[in-house]
Design a protein around this motif. Structure first.
Motif, PDB file in Angstrom:
ATOM      1  N   UNK A 164       0.764  -1.270   0.129  1.00 18.64           N
ATOM      2  CA  UNK A 164       0.076  -0.134   0.038  1.00 18.64           C
ATOM      3  C   UNK A 164       0.988   1.124  -0.072  1.00 18.64           C
ATOM      4  N   UNK A 165       0.509   2.387  -0.514  1.00 16.32           N
ATOM      5  CA  UNK A 165       1.075   3.627  -0.522  1.00 16.32           C
ATOM      6  C   UNK A 165       1.066   4.337   0.675  1.00 16.32           C
ATOM      7  N   UNK A 166       2.021   4.995   1.234  1.00 16.07           N
ATOM      8  CA  UNK A 166       1.997   5.470   2.625  1.00 16.07           C
ATOM      9  C   UNK A 166       0.959   6.835   2.259  1.00 16.07           C
ATOM     10  N   UNK A 208       3.534   5.704   7.914  1.00 12.79           N
ATOM     11  CA  UNK A 208       4.809   5.784   7.952  1.00 12.79           C
ATOM     12  C   UNK A 208       5.279   4.293   6.968  1.00 12.79           C
ATOM     13  N   UNK A 209       6.477   4.549   6.361  1.00 11.49           N
ATOM     14  CA  UNK A 209       6.822   3.436   5.652  1.00 11.49           C
ATOM     15  C   UNK A 209       7.177   2.122   6.604  1.00 11.49           C
ATOM     16  N   UNK A 210       7.308   1.004   6.296  1.00 14.76           N
ATOM     17  CA  UNK A 210       7.451  -0.043   7.095  1.00 14.76           C
ATOM     18  C   UNK A 210       6.613  -1.383   6.616  1.00 14.76           C
ATOM     19  N   UNK A 234       4.744   1.674   1.309  1.00 18.70           N
ATOM     20  CA  UNK A 234       6.018   2.335   0.637  1.00 18.70           C
ATOM     21  C   UNK A 234       5.590   3.730   0.035  1.00 18.70           C
ATOM     22  N   UNK A 235       6.617   4.587  -0.234  1.00 19.33           N
ATOM     23  CA  UNK A 235       6.087   5.998  -0.894  1.00 19.33           C
ATOM     24  C   UNK A 235       5.300   5.890  -1.969  1.00 19.33           C
ATOM     25  N   UNK A 236       3.971   6.770  -2.089  1.00 16.42           N
ATOM     26  CA  UNK A 236       3.258   6.676  -3.124  1.00 16.42           C
ATOM     27  C   UNK A 236       3.832   6.366  -4.557  1.00 16.42           C
ATOM     28  N   UNK A 237       4.806   7.260  -4.804  1.00 17.74           N
ATOM     29  CA  UNK A 237       5.487   7.149  -6.165  1.00 17.74           C
ATOM     30  C   UNK A 237       6.123   5.754  -6.401  1.00 17.74           C
ATOM     31  N   UNK A 240       3.393   3.225  -7.110  1.00 19.16           N
ATOM     32  CA  UNK A 240       2.936   3.333  -8.410  1.00 19.16           C
ATOM     33  C   UNK A 240       3.914   2.669  -9.489  1.00 19.16           C
ATOM     34  N   UNK A 241       4.924   2.878  -9.231  1.00 19.28           N
ATOM     35  CA  UNK A 241       5.981   2.301 -10.133  1.00 19.28           C
ATOM     36  C   UNK A 241       5.975   0.747 -10.023  1.00 19.28           C
ATOM     37  N   UNK A 242       5.792   0.338  -8.792  1.00 19.72           N
ATOM     38  CA  UNK A 242       5.441  -1.014  -8.767  1.00 19.72           C
ATOM     39  C   UNK A 242       4.353  -1.731  -9.314  1.00 19.72           C
TER      40      UNK A 242
END
Ligand SMILES: [Cu+2]
Length: 343
Positions: A164-166, A208-210, A234-237, A240-242
């Motif tokens: 999921x995106x943070x 937060x990331x984790x 992880x960070x939203x960007x 999305x890349x994933x």
């Protein structure tokens, strides 16, 4: 104090058993007060707003309970000590106030607070306004994970790991394929039952990331305790890349794939872009990306993958995968290497 990563080779072979035990400090009150129960697997170490509300509610209830307990015990001690007529009247008043009025008022206040918090603990948006949509189906004893686009169409499928995106709410549609399971990520919120024939919504946000550990929280059969999963925020960007990378096709090792297909694995497992299109077991398309094997049961190493293929039932009793110990050792090894490389 709970495990952060699940791949650590120093962990016991059946890691799910150990990690699904309660953190000892969550049983002992002093431990709770010291809040020593931290890590990626504790509702007292919230990593998102839904879980924070649950943690707040817990502490407010704890304080309310302690106040009521002290008041009632104090009234009891006071009333049992005074003996003359005048003090009996005073004792009656103390019992009325500390033993009846205060507990009633406090319990009503705690109930109202809990009710008032409920919408925040279970945020909900209509389907057509949900952006990050993930469908998770509980199966004996693993998790089918499908990423949906905004129209609700399946983009791709995976298993036992959710990304999921943070900072953005992820909207889960929770289902069950066989019996009742329950989806619980203590650090992020939940839990929510997964009931055959129903779709239950749950929204979770990580701030937060984790890597957060999730478990099945409803007894579902022999290997219920070996049914865990991980949520990676992880960070939203990056997320999305994933998502985009997961939908692109990648070259595969032809020999490994042939061994996989020739042994019938494709009847139950799918690998996108190949003849393997089985739906009974977990989708193995990007299996090499997973941090754990067999729903948090084993570390994700070639040795453990080979061990699992040879005798899954020995590792996870009741598992719906036949054992392949009769295959030549070389074939099992070849398949394990091939699967580990699937990214
Ligand atoms: Cu379960």
């Amino acid at each position: 104090m709970m495990d952060q990563g699940l791949t650590d080779a120093s962990r016991p072979r059946i890691s799910g058993l150990r990690s699904s035990k309660l953190c000892p400090s969550s049983i002992l009150l002093p431990g709770i007060l010291l809040s020593s129960c931290s890590g990626s697997h504790s509702p007292l170490d919230p990593a998102g707003p839904e879980a924070s509300h649950v943690a707040h509610l817990f502490f407010v209830m704890l304080v309310g309970g302690v106040v009521i307990w002290i008041a009632v015990v104090a009234a009891l001690v006071y009333a049992s000590r005074k003996k003359n007529a005048h003090s009996e009247k005073a004792a009656g008043r103390v019992i009325l106030w500390c033993g009846a009025i205060l507990p009633t008022v406090l319990l009503c206040a705690l109930l109202s607070y809990g009710m008032w918090l409920m919408p925040a603990i279970r945020p909900w948006l209509p389907d057509d306004q949900q952006v990050r949509r993930i469908e998770v189906t509980g199966e004996q004893f693993w998790w089918r994970v499908r990423y949906l686009d905004e129209a609700g169409e399946v983009m791709f499928e995976t298993a036992n790991e959710v990304r999921i995106p943070v900072g953005e709410p992820a909207h889960f549609s929770l289902k069950a394929a066989d019996v009742i399971h329950s989806f619980w990520v203590p650090s992020l919120g939940g839990k929510m039952d997964m009931i055959p024939g129903r779709t239950n919504p749950l929204t979770l946000t990580a701030d937060r990331e984790g890597t957060y550990r999730g478990v099945c929280a409803e007894f579902c059969g022999e290997s219920h305790a070996l049914m865990a999963f991980t949520v990676r925020a992880v960070a939203a960007r990056e997320h999305d890349a994933w998502l985009a990378a997961r939908q692109a096709s990648k070259p595969l090792d032809a020999e490994g794939l042939a061994t996989f297909l020739n042994n019938g694995c494709g009847a139950c497992h799918a690998i996108a872009g190949t003849a393997a299109n089985g739906r009974i077991g977990p989708d193995l398309t990007a299996f090499g990306e997973r941090g754990t094997l067999a729903a948090g049961t084993l570390p994700h190493t070639e040795t453990d993958i080979a061990r699992f293929i040879a005798d899954p039932g020995e590792i996870k009793p009741g598992v719906k995968m036949p054992h392949f110990g009769m295959l030549p050792e070389d074939d099992i090894k070849k398949i394990a290497v091939f699967l580990k490389e699937l990214k």
